[in-house]
Design an enzyme around this catalytic site. Structure first.
Site, PDB file in Angstrom:
ATOM      1  N   ARG A  41       3.004  10.291   2.136  1.00  0.00           N
ATOM      2  CA  ARG A  41       2.233  10.915   1.135  1.00  0.00           C
ATOM      3  C   ARG A  41       1.294  10.081   0.503  1.00  0.00           C
ATOM      4  O   ARG A  41       0.386  10.785  -0.295  1.00  0.00           O
ATOM      5  CB  ARG A  41       3.500  10.875   0.050  1.00  0.00           C
ATOM      6  CG  ARG A  41       4.456  12.262   0.447  1.00  0.00           C
ATOM      7  CD  ARG A  41       5.736  12.425  -0.512  1.00  0.00           C
ATOM      8  NE  ARG A  41       6.790  11.689   0.122  1.00  0.00           N
ATOM      9  CZ  ARG A  41       7.811  11.196  -0.744  1.00  0.00           C
ATOM     10  NH1 ARG A  41       7.802  11.213  -2.060  1.00  0.00           N
ATOM     11  NH2 ARG A  41       8.695  10.520  -0.257  1.00  0.00           N
ATOM     12  N   GLU A  61      14.056   2.791  -2.151  1.00  0.00           N
ATOM     13  CA  GLU A  61      15.270   3.397  -2.922  1.00  0.00           C
ATOM     14  C   GLU A  61      16.154   3.782  -2.191  1.00  0.00           C
ATOM     15  O   GLU A  61      17.373   3.614  -2.621  1.00  0.00           O
ATOM     16  CB  GLU A  61      14.511   4.491  -3.891  1.00  0.00           C
ATOM     17  CG  GLU A  61      15.416   4.958  -5.088  1.00  0.00           C
ATOM     18  CD  GLU A  61      14.996   5.979  -5.851  1.00  0.00           C
ATOM     19  OE1 GLU A  61      13.916   6.574  -5.398  1.00  0.00           O
ATOM     20  OE2 GLU A  61      15.570   6.247  -6.832  1.00  0.00           O
TER      21      GLU A  61
END
Ligand code: PRP
Ligand code: ADE
Length: 177
Positions: free
Chosen positions: A64, A101
């Site tokens: 991204r 994460e």
């Protein structure tokens, strides 16, 4: 960034609970890509912030980070350099592993893409724990690049990424918190 610009960008980002794992609230930038005025505004805001700062290269992280890093590099008239997941770059690379994460991975950069003395701006869509950008900064510094700034569309400020990057001497700039 004006409050109005920040709201325009924020309102175009959908939030998906429990993706890709229970407990993660996923901030989906694909919905920003489907809102051309908001997308263009996000690129303009980042480019305006770093115009005339002496940046010689923009590095963006797969996948991204490419969506924001490449248009900002074009707007600034400088090189775009991709940092990619393992085995994707064809020329000689160096590699750094990092924690995410929701998992672990490693990242690679072309050895010849950064020259000693390059002033490098790092761009990604989103700052969470900062692991991705810490690994990216280490890659750039190993090649002699000077990196002091990282820019994001979204900072998930409660995950501590900004402090982690500040500890590495990186200033963070984000459009939406
Ligand atoms: C996401 C996001 C950032 C990173 C942020 O990418 O695009 O690059 O996680 O997390 P961090 O600050 O905790 O490191 P992801 O690794 O999911 O890959 P993708 O862009 O290829 O989907
Ligand atoms: N990357 C890491 N954490 C994320 C989140 N909560 N939303 C979107 N991308 C992410």
């Amino acid at each position: 960034v004006t409050a109005q610009q920040s709201e325009l960008i924020k309102n175009s980002i959908k939030s998906i609970p429990d993706y890709p794992k229970p407990g993660i609230l996923f901030r989906d930038v694909t919905s920003l890509l489907e809102a051309p005025v908001a997308y263009a505004t996000s690129i303009e805001m980042l480019a305006n912030r770093f115009r005339d700062t002496g940046v010689t290269k923009v590095v963006g992280t797969e996948a991204r980070g490419f969506l924001f890093g490449a248009p900002v590099a074009l707007a600034l008239g400088v090189d775009f350099v991709p940092v990619r997941k393992p085995g994707k770059l064809p020329r000689p690379t160096i590699s750094e592993s990092y924690e995410l994460e929701y998992g672990t991975d490693s990242l690679e950069i072309h050895t010849d893409a950064i020259n000693a003395g390059d002033k490098v701006l790092v761009i990604d869509d989103l700052l969470a724990t900062g692991g991705t950008i810490e690994a990216t900064v280490k890659l750039i510094r190993r090649l002699g690049g000077d990196v002091t700034d990282a820019a994001f569309i979204i900072n998930l400020f409660d995950l501590g990424g900004e402090q982690r990057l500040n500890n590495l001497g990186i200033n963070c700039y984000s459009l939406v918190n």
